[in-house]
Design a protein around this motif. Sequence first.
Motif, mmCIF file in Angstrom:
data_model
loop_
_atom_site.group_PDB
_atom_site.id
_atom_site.type_symbol
_atom_site.label_atom_id
_atom_site.label_comp_id
_atom_site.label_asym_id
_atom_site.label_seq_id
_atom_site.Cartn_x
_atom_site.Cartn_y
_atom_site.Cartn_z
ATOM 1 N N THR A 85 0.819 -1.222 0.000
ATOM 2 C CA THR A 85 0.000 0.000 0.000
ATOM 3 C C THR A 85 0.845 1.262 0.000
ATOM 4 O OG1 THR A 85 -1.820 1.124 1.122
ATOM 5 C CG2 THR A 85 -0.205 0.067 2.547
ATOM 6 N N HIS A 86 0.205 2.329 -0.490
ATOM 7 C CA HIS A 86 0.793 3.664 -0.359
ATOM 8 C C HIS A 86 0.032 4.478 0.682
ATOM 9 C CE1 HIS A 86 3.485 3.132 -3.713
ATOM 10 N NE2 HIS A 86 2.497 2.604 -4.400
ATOM 11 N N GLU A 87 -0.922 3.815 1.343
ATOM 12 C CA GLU A 87 -1.730 4.525 2.343
ATOM 13 C C GLU A 87 -1.005 4.496 3.691
ATOM 14 O OE1 GLU A 87 -4.544 6.163 1.933
ATOM 15 O OE2 GLU A 87 -4.709 5.672 -0.199
ATOM 16 N N MET A 88 -0.279 5.574 3.958
ATOM 17 C CA MET A 88 0.546 5.582 5.164
ATOM 18 C C MET A 88 -0.293 5.607 6.442
ATOM 19 S SD MET A 88 3.534 5.245 4.144
ATOM 20 C CE MET A 88 3.499 4.722 2.446
ATOM 21 N N GLY A 89 -1.434 6.315 6.388
ATOM 22 C CA GLY A 89 -2.317 6.375 7.561
ATOM 23 C C GLY A 89 -2.797 4.978 7.934
ATOM 24 N N PHE A 90 -3.156 4.215 6.912
ATOM 25 C CA PHE A 90 -3.625 2.842 7.126
ATOM 26 C C PHE A 90 -2.501 1.994 7.714
ATOM 27 C CE2 PHE A 90 -3.936 -1.507 5.569
ATOM 28 C CZ PHE A 90 -5.201 -1.866 5.996
ATOM 29 N N ALA A 91 -1.313 2.108 7.110
ATOM 30 C CA ALA A 91 -0.171 1.309 7.591
ATOM 31 C C ALA A 91 0.111 1.627 9.062
ATOM 32 C CB ALA A 91 1.060 1.593 6.736
ATOM 33 N N ARG A 92 0.033 2.896 9.381
ATOM 34 C CA ARG A 92 0.347 3.327 10.737
ATOM 35 C C ARG A 92 -0.700 2.831 11.743
ATOM 36 N NH1 ARG A 92 2.648 8.662 12.758
ATOM 37 N NH2 ARG A 92 3.211 9.170 10.634
ATOM 38 N N GLU A 93 -1.967 2.920 11.339
ATOM 39 C CA GLU A 93 -3.032 2.615 12.303
ATOM 40 C C GLU A 93 -3.413 1.139 12.368
ATOM 41 O OE1 GLU A 93 -6.404 5.148 11.496
ATOM 42 O OE2 GLU A 93 -4.988 6.828 11.338
ATOM 43 N N VAL A 94 -3.333 0.457 11.238
ATOM 44 C CA VAL A 94 -3.912 -0.891 11.193
ATOM 45 C C VAL A 94 -2.865 -2.002 11.265
ATOM 46 C CG1 VAL A 94 -5.402 -2.448 9.849
ATOM 47 C CG2 VAL A 94 -5.881 0.005 9.880
#
Length: 243
Positions: A196-205
């Motif tokens: 993924t390129h979704e950093m918010g997702f990587a950080r939270e999930v």
Amino acid sequence: MIQMANITKAFGKHEVLKGINLTVKKGEVVCILGPSGSGKTTLLRCINYLEKPNQGEVSIGDFTINCKRPSKQDIHTLRKKTAMVFQHYNLFKHKTVLENVMEGLVIVQKQSKDIARQTSIQMLEKVGLGSKLDAYPSQLSGGQQQRVGIARALALNPEVILFDEPTSALDPELVGEVLEVIQKIAKEGITMIVVTHEMGFAREVSNHVVFMDQGVIVEEGRPQDIFSDAKEERTRQFLKRIT
Ligand code: ADP
């Protein structure tokens, strides 16, 4: 649960994976981050042999495949343990939503249509598409189509779900609904590997973040450590650019 040992992959002379070692624990959500072209998708596709590694071993649970001389049966066994969610959904256009989810259960897993239908409806309800069973993919938004892709993966009851940039083909306003569904199923303890390129997702999930560059794993660790205190300059530069 999943182990990749010394995986290499070249396309012609271009060495795309240069000796990857990766361990994923049961129930973990692992995000693979890195610049475009660093080998993330190829790595993901090597796990279920959509790309054949040149060398190394892939293990899922107690099943190990040696990439030098795998039999067709070995590849089949490995694939049955995984399910993939693709960037472009890869749905059958001429089948309904329900038929898309049932397909793998009936054709690959040889389940009866009744059982397959029941499971598929449950999974479609889980991703919020219980009212769209008879719709065709073209009648759905991109976010809904991707949720069908997720229901299809879940229905297979795999040991791991592999997500290949699941939101990068979506209009920005549709990304949230898909990430929410992935987050919801992550909470159920299903092992997931997400490019993924979704950093918010990587950080939270995620529980574990892997940063790749130029065919190697540069750094990996807990999201809170990687995002706030990366050890490697390449990781820091990448995160600075993208966040
Ligand atoms: P990422 O997912 O990090 O963007 P990829 O794994 O898609 O990276 O690609 C890594 C490199 O491998 C890129 O340079 C890409 O052009 C090359 N590549 C990927 N698939 C193929 C293929 N089927 N044939 C030739 N080159 C490929």
